[in-house]
Design a protein around this motif. Structure first.
Motif, PDB file in Angstrom:
ATOM      1  N   ALA A  37       3.083   9.984  -0.621  1.00 32.70           N
ATOM      2  CA  ALA A  37       2.867  10.416   0.757  1.00 32.70           C
ATOM      3  C   ALA A  37       3.004   9.227   1.710  1.00 32.70           C
ATOM      4  O   ALA A  37       2.824   8.072   1.305  1.00 32.70           O
ATOM      5  N   PHE A  38       3.294   9.491   2.969  1.00 29.22           N
ATOM      6  CA  PHE A  38       3.591   8.427   3.934  1.00 29.22           C
ATOM      7  C   PHE A  38       2.440   7.442   4.098  1.00 29.22           C
ATOM      8  O   PHE A  38       2.644   6.246   4.345  1.00 29.22           O
ATOM      9  N   TYR A  39       1.188   7.935   3.947  1.00 31.96           N
ATOM     10  CA  TYR A  39       0.053   7.056   4.196  1.00 31.96           C
ATOM     11  C   TYR A  39      -0.088   5.956   3.139  1.00 31.96           C
ATOM     12  O   TYR A  39      -0.758   4.946   3.378  1.00 31.96           O
ATOM     13  N   TRP A  40       0.546   6.126   1.982  1.00 31.03           N
ATOM     14  CA  TRP A  40       0.538   5.060   0.991  1.00 31.03           C
ATOM     15  C   TRP A  40       1.323   3.857   1.499  1.00 31.03           C
ATOM     16  O   TRP A  40       0.956   2.704   1.265  1.00 31.03           O
ATOM     17  N   GLY A  41       2.410   4.136   2.195  1.00 30.41           N
ATOM     18  CA  GLY A  41       3.164   3.045   2.804  1.00 30.41           C
ATOM     19  C   GLY A  41       2.353   2.329   3.867  1.00 30.41           C
ATOM     20  O   GLY A  41       2.393   1.101   3.983  1.00 30.41           O
ATOM     21  N   THR A  42       1.611   3.119   4.649  1.00 27.41           N
ATOM     22  CA  THR A  42       0.748   2.537   5.681  1.00 27.41           C
ATOM     23  C   THR A  42      -0.308   1.632   5.055  1.00 27.41           C
ATOM     24  O   THR A  42      -0.531   0.500   5.505  1.00 27.41           O
ATOM     25  N   LEU A  43      -0.961   2.132   4.015  1.00 26.45           N
ATOM     26  CA  LEU A  43      -2.008   1.356   3.343  1.00 26.45           C
ATOM     27  C   LEU A  43      -1.455   0.079   2.724  1.00 26.45           C
ATOM     28  O   LEU A  43      -2.078  -0.986   2.809  1.00 26.45           O
ATOM     29  N   MET A  44      -0.272   0.187   2.120  1.00 28.46           N
ATOM     30  CA  MET A  44       0.330  -1.004   1.518  1.00 28.46           C
ATOM     31  C   MET A  44       0.710  -2.014   2.596  1.00 28.46           C
ATOM     32  O   MET A  44       0.586  -3.226   2.402  1.00 28.46           O
ATOM     33  N   GLY A  45       1.170  -1.527   3.742  1.00 31.15           N
ATOM     34  CA  GLY A  45       1.493  -2.417   4.853  1.00 31.15           C
ATOM     35  C   GLY A  45       0.266  -3.128   5.388  1.00 31.15           C
ATOM     36  O   GLY A  45       0.322  -4.294   5.773  1.00 31.15           O
ATOM     37  N   ILE A  46      -0.878  -2.424   5.399  1.00 28.19           N
ATOM     38  CA  ILE A  46      -2.122  -3.015   5.895  1.00 28.19           C
ATOM     39  C   ILE A  46      -2.718  -3.997   4.895  1.00 28.19           C
ATOM     40  O   ILE A  46      -3.093  -5.117   5.257  1.00 28.19           O
ATOM     41  N   LEU A  47      -2.785  -3.593   3.632  1.00 26.21           N
ATOM     42  CA  LEU A  47      -3.551  -4.338   2.636  1.00 26.21           C
ATOM     43  C   LEU A  47      -2.732  -5.346   1.835  1.00 26.21           C
ATOM     44  O   LEU A  47      -3.258  -6.365   1.401  1.00 26.21           O
ATOM     45  N   ILE A  48      -1.443  -5.049   1.618  1.00 27.45           N
ATOM     46  CA  ILE A  48      -0.607  -5.966   0.837  1.00 27.45           C
ATOM     47  C   ILE A  48       0.182  -6.877   1.771  1.00 27.45           C
ATOM     48  O   ILE A  48       0.149  -8.090   1.650  1.00 27.45           O
ATOM     49  N   TYR A  49       0.918  -6.273   2.708  1.00 26.94           N
ATOM     50  CA  TYR A  49       1.665  -7.004   3.730  1.00 26.94           C
ATOM     51  C   TYR A  49       2.513  -8.122   3.122  1.00 26.94           C
ATOM     52  O   TYR A  49       2.359  -9.293   3.444  1.00 26.94           O
ATOM     53  N   ALA A  50       3.381  -7.733   2.223  1.00 25.86           N
ATOM     54  CA  ALA A  50       4.305  -8.687   1.603  1.00 25.86           C
ATOM     55  C   ALA A  50       5.620  -7.969   1.385  1.00 25.86           C
ATOM     56  O   ALA A  50       5.764  -7.204   0.436  1.00 25.86           O
ATOM     57  N   GLY A  51       6.565  -8.202   2.281  1.00 30.22           N
ATOM     58  CA  GLY A  51       7.809  -7.443   2.283  1.00 30.22           C
ATOM     59  C   GLY A  51       8.506  -7.368   0.947  1.00 30.22           C
ATOM     60  O   GLY A  51       8.692  -6.286   0.376  1.00 30.22           O
ATOM     61  N   SER A  52       8.880  -8.508   0.396  1.00 31.21           N
ATOM     62  CA  SER A  52       9.617  -8.504  -0.863  1.00 31.21           C
ATOM     63  C   SER A  52       8.779  -7.940  -1.999  1.00 31.21           C
ATOM     64  O   SER A  52       9.274  -7.184  -2.838  1.00 31.21           O
TER      65      SER A  52
END
Length: 234
Positions: A37-52
């Motif tokens: 679901a789209f919110y997994w991408g949001t959470l990963m962007g918030i908590l991981i924040y590592a593009g590669s």
């Protein structure tokens, strides 16, 4: 940090905005194509924040879990941040408790801006640099979210989108090559990676090449620094 500060800082971050929005969308679409679901991408962007690493994580999430391999891969892919952090020890002293967020939000692009930009006279250095880190993080989260929503609403062939990260690193490589006189680290990276690919194959070469490259740079660090100083002196 306030609205006026963000308004002044925003133009400095426009190049990052353009890159992060499209890269984040690519990541969100790919993640969505794997059934998340789209919110997994949001959470990963918030908590991981590592593009590669987020792009790599898509593969890790869809293959049998190997915790040790994932840990080693994560460390090697992001090992360059060790050198980023060491070079910013003095600058980060002005942030107080905010330095923990500055450490977390230190990406390649943010590092570049922190090292090259000087704050305007009407903004404190701490607010200026913190705003840069905050805005860049926001752009990435926004891109990841938009990509997840787009991928969940529109069905299309996402094959090839993952090459966007490769393309970004090629652009960064070319830009750094043109801006620096010291090309030994870049040439070492190409040579070590090529040899690792030849001798260890496509499944293992990334971890091995990254480890070898980190050790090589650490071992020859003083020599490289002295060579760079001589070039600048000339």
């Amino acid at each position: 940090m306030n609205y006026q500060t963000l308004k002044i800082v925003f133009p400095y971050t426009l190049p990052v905005l353009m890159g992060y929005i499209f890269m984040g969308i690519a990541f969100g679409v790919l993640l969505s194509s794997k059934g998340y679901a789209f919110y997994w991408g949001t959470l990963m962007g918030i908590l991981i924040y590592a593009g590669s690493m987020q792009f790599i994580a898509i593969g890790l999430l869809t293959t049998p879990l190997n915790l040790l391999g994932a840990a080693i891969l994560t460390f090697t892919v992001n090992a360059r941040h060790l050198f980023y952090g060491l070079s910013l020890l003095e600058k980060f002293k002005i942030f107080g408790f905010k330095k923990f967020y500055m450490i977390f939000s230190l990406t390649d692009e943010t590092y570049s801006l922190l090292c090259t930009l000087k704050p305007p006279a009407k903004i404190s250095p701490a607010d200026f640099y913190f705003s840069i880190a905050f805005l860049n993080h926001f752009y990435w989260i926004l891109g990841c979210t938009l990509g997840g929503i787009l991928g969940s609403l529109i069905t299309f062939n996402s094959q090839g989108i993952d090459f966007s990260m490769t393309a970004l690193f090629i652009v960064i490589f070319v830009e750094q090559w043109e801006k620096t006189e010291q090309h030994i680290p870049a040439l070492a990276g190409i040579l070590i990676t090529a040899l690792s690919l030849i001798f260890f194959g496509t499944k293992s070469f990334i971890i091995i090449s990254m480890l070898c490259l980190v050790l090589t740079l650490i071992f020859f660090r003083k020599k490289l620094e002295s060579t760079s100083e001589v070039d600048h002196a000339e």
